[in-house]
Design a protein around this motif. Structure first.
Motif, PDB file in Angstrom:
ATOM      1  N   ILE A   1       0.843  -1.199   0.000  1.00  0.00           N
ATOM      2  CA  ILE A   1       0.000   0.000   0.000  1.00  0.00           C
ATOM      3  C   ILE A   1       0.880   1.253   0.000  1.00  0.00           C
ATOM      4  N   THR A   2       1.929   1.238   0.790  1.00  0.00           N
ATOM      5  CA  THR A   2       2.831   2.391   0.865  1.00  0.00           C
ATOM      6  C   THR A   2       3.520   2.650  -0.468  1.00  0.00           C
ATOM      7  N   VAL A   3       4.072   1.614  -1.066  1.00  0.00           N
ATOM      8  CA  VAL A   3       4.803   1.768  -2.331  1.00  0.00           C
ATOM      9  C   VAL A   3       3.867   2.228  -3.446  1.00  0.00           C
ATOM     10  N   LEU A   4       2.686   1.632  -3.546  1.00  0.00           N
ATOM     11  CA  LEU A   4       1.753   2.026  -4.601  1.00  0.00           C
ATOM     12  C   LEU A   4       1.227   3.441  -4.410  1.00  0.00           C
ATOM     13  N   THR A   5       1.031   3.852  -3.168  1.00  0.00           N
ATOM     14  CA  THR A   5       0.587   5.220  -2.919  1.00  0.00           C
ATOM     15  C   THR A   5       1.667   6.227  -3.308  1.00  0.00           C
ATOM     16  N   VAL A   6       2.905   5.934  -2.956  1.00  0.00           N
ATOM     17  CA  VAL A   6       4.019   6.814  -3.343  1.00  0.00           C
ATOM     18  C   VAL A   6       4.144   6.876  -4.861  1.00  0.00           C
ATOM     19  N   LEU A   7       4.005   5.736  -5.536  1.00  0.00           N
ATOM     20  CA  LEU A   7       4.067   5.715  -6.994  1.00  0.00           C
ATOM     21  C   LEU A   7       2.946   6.544  -7.606  1.00  0.00           C
ATOM     22  N   ALA A   8       1.735   6.400  -7.106  1.00  0.00           N
ATOM     23  CA  ALA A   8       0.603   7.147  -7.654  1.00  0.00           C
ATOM     24  C   ALA A   8       0.768   8.649  -7.451  1.00  0.00           C
ATOM     25  N   VAL A   9       1.154   9.044  -6.259  1.00  0.00           N
ATOM     26  CA  VAL A   9       1.297  10.475  -5.971  1.00  0.00           C
ATOM     27  C   VAL A   9       2.456  11.083  -6.764  1.00  0.00           C
ATOM     28  N   SER A  10       3.581  10.379  -6.843  1.00  0.00           N
ATOM     29  CA  SER A  10       4.727  10.928  -7.577  1.00  0.00           C
ATOM     30  C   SER A  10       4.450  10.991  -9.074  1.00  0.00           C
ATOM     31  N   ALA A  11       3.749   9.994  -9.641  1.00  0.00           N
ATOM     32  CA  ALA A  11       3.407  10.041 -11.064  1.00  0.00           C
ATOM     33  C   ALA A  11       2.451  11.193 -11.347  1.00  0.00           C
ATOM     34  N   LEU A  12       1.496  11.404 -10.470  1.00  0.00           N
ATOM     35  CA  LEU A  12       0.568  12.515 -10.656  1.00  0.00           C
ATOM     36  C   LEU A  12       1.278  13.863 -10.522  1.00  0.00           C
ATOM     37  N   ALA A  13       2.186  13.973  -9.571  1.00  0.00           N
ATOM     38  CA  ALA A  13       2.942  15.221  -9.410  1.00  0.00           C
ATOM     39  C   ALA A  13       3.825  15.482 -10.629  1.00  0.00           C
ATOM     40  N   LEU A  14       4.458  14.437 -11.154  1.00  0.00           N
ATOM     41  CA  LEU A  14       5.291  14.610 -12.341  1.00  0.00           C
ATOM     42  C   LEU A  14       4.441  14.988 -13.549  1.00  0.00           C
ATOM     43  N   ALA A  15       3.247  14.429 -13.665  1.00  0.00           N
ATOM     44  CA  ALA A  15       2.353  14.794 -14.765  1.00  0.00           C
ATOM     45  C   ALA A  15       1.963  16.267 -14.671  1.00  0.00           C
ATOM     46  N   LEU A  16       1.640  16.724 -13.481  1.00  0.00           N
ATOM     47  CA  LEU A  16       1.302  18.145 -13.306  1.00  0.00           C
ATOM     48  C   LEU A  16       2.493  19.040 -13.633  1.00  0.00           C
ATOM     49  N   PHE A  17       3.686  18.607 -13.267  1.00  0.00           N
ATOM     50  CA  PHE A  17       4.895  19.361 -13.587  1.00  0.00           C
ATOM     51  C   PHE A  17       5.103  19.420 -15.093  1.00  0.00           C
ATOM     52  N   ARG A  18       4.900  18.283 -15.780  1.00  0.00           N
ATOM     53  CA  ARG A  18       5.075  18.242 -17.239  1.00  0.00           C
ATOM     54  C   ARG A  18       4.030  19.104 -17.950  1.00  0.00           C
ATOM     55  N   ILE A  19       2.871  19.279 -17.371  1.00  0.00           N
ATOM     56  CA  ILE A  19       1.849  20.139 -17.965  1.00  0.00           C
ATOM     57  C   ILE A  19       2.144  21.603 -17.651  1.00  0.00           C
ATOM     58  N   ALA A  20       2.600  21.901 -16.447  1.00  0.00           N
ATOM     59  CA  ALA A  20       2.798  23.285 -16.018  1.00  0.00           C
ATOM     60  C   ALA A  20       3.998  23.951 -16.684  1.00  0.00           C
ATOM     61  N   CYS A  21       5.053  23.187 -16.957  1.00  0.00           N
ATOM     62  CA  CYS A  21       6.249  23.807 -17.552  1.00  0.00           C
ATOM     63  C   CYS A  21       5.993  24.422 -18.924  1.00  0.00           C
ATOM     64  N   PRO A  22       5.377  23.725 -19.866  1.00  0.00           N
ATOM     65  CA  PRO A  22       5.081  24.370 -21.159  1.00  0.00           C
ATOM     66  C   PRO A  22       4.098  25.537 -21.053  1.00  0.00           C
ATOM     67  N   VAL A  23       3.145  25.435 -20.155  1.00  0.00           N
ATOM     68  CA  VAL A  23       2.177  26.532 -19.978  1.00  0.00           C
ATOM     69  C   VAL A  23       2.906  27.763 -19.447  1.00  0.00           C
ATOM     70  N   ARG A  24       3.785  27.581 -18.500  1.00  0.00           N
ATOM     71  CA  ARG A  24       4.553  28.712 -17.964  1.00  0.00           C
ATOM     72  C   ARG A  24       5.470  29.307 -19.019  1.00  0.00           C
ATOM     73  N   ALA A  25       6.101  28.460 -19.839  1.00  0.00           N
ATOM     74  CA  ALA A  25       6.982  28.954 -20.902  1.00  0.00           C
ATOM     75  C   ALA A  25       6.191  29.705 -21.964  1.00  0.00           C
ATOM     76  N   ALA A  26       4.991  29.261 -22.264  1.00  0.00           N
ATOM     77  CA  ALA A  26       4.170  29.954 -23.258  1.00  0.00           C
ATOM     78  C   ALA A  26       3.710  31.323 -22.762  1.00  0.00           C
ATOM     79  N   ARG A  27       3.461  31.429 -21.478  1.00  0.00           N
ATOM     80  CA  ARG A  27       3.056  32.727 -20.931  1.00  0.00           C
ATOM     81  C   ARG A  27       4.192  33.728 -20.941  1.00  0.00           C
ATOM     82  N   ARG A  28       5.408  33.249 -20.720  1.00  0.00           N
ATOM     83  CA  ARG A  28       6.575  34.151 -20.727  1.00  0.00           C
ATOM     84  C   ARG A  28       6.939  34.581 -22.132  1.00  0.00           C
ATOM     85  N   GLY A  29       6.786  33.680 -23.074  1.00  0.00           N
ATOM     86  CA  GLY A  29       7.269  33.961 -24.439  1.00  0.00           C
ATOM     87  C   GLY A  29       6.239  34.485 -25.327  1.00  0.00           C
TER      88      GLY A  29
END
Length: 138
Positions: free
Chosen positions: A110-138
């Motif tokens: 349960i611990t390992v799967l929860t960490v995997l789920a949360v970290s994958a979701l956080a990385l997905a949000l990071f991958r979405i936020a970086c291009p959006v932030r770059a588009a706003r600056r440029g």
């Protein structure tokens, strides 16, 4: 029986990750929707494993202890230590101080799967936020 279920779930996760790796042209960790899929799969497996742990004792703990595990049922010890199956995490449901009804692999999984789920979701949000932030600056 529960060990077989765990082995099948582990093989399914490994097979899914291998299929994701082979089927994606770009690195799989660079695509947000793939990461959301990994997070959803890990979250689903977390719920399944938690359910296995919650239902490990069956409907009657006393009968499970005496008939399945061939040991004594100590209600006073269960109440005193809190090992009576009422906690959400870590899952504890014991016959006495020596025999637990919850398999040993459930809480770490349960611990390992929860960490995997949360970290994958956080990385997905990071991958979405970086291009959006770059588009706003440029």
């Amino acid at each position: 029986m529960f060990n077989l279920i765990f082995a099948v779930l582990a093989l399914a996760v490994l097979a899914g990750l291998l299929m994701l790796r082979r089927g994606v042209t770009a690195p799989w960790h660079a695509q947000p929707m793939t990461l959301v899929g990994v997070a959803g799969t890990a979250g689903g497996f977390t719920v399944v494993v938690w359910g296995v742990g919650v239902l490990a004792g069956g409907l009657d703990d006393r009968e499970s202890c005496e008939l399945t595990h061939h040991t004594t049922y100590d209600q006073a010890w269960r109440t005193r230590t809190g090992a009576n199956g009422t906690s959400f995490f870590p899952l504890t449901n014991a016959c006495n101080e020596h025999i637990s009804l919850v398999p040993a692999w459930v809480n770490p999984t349960i611990t390992v799967l929860t960490v995997l789920a949360v970290s994958a979701l956080a990385l997905a949000l990071f991958r979405i936020a970086c291009p959006v932030r770059a588009a706003r600056r440029g």
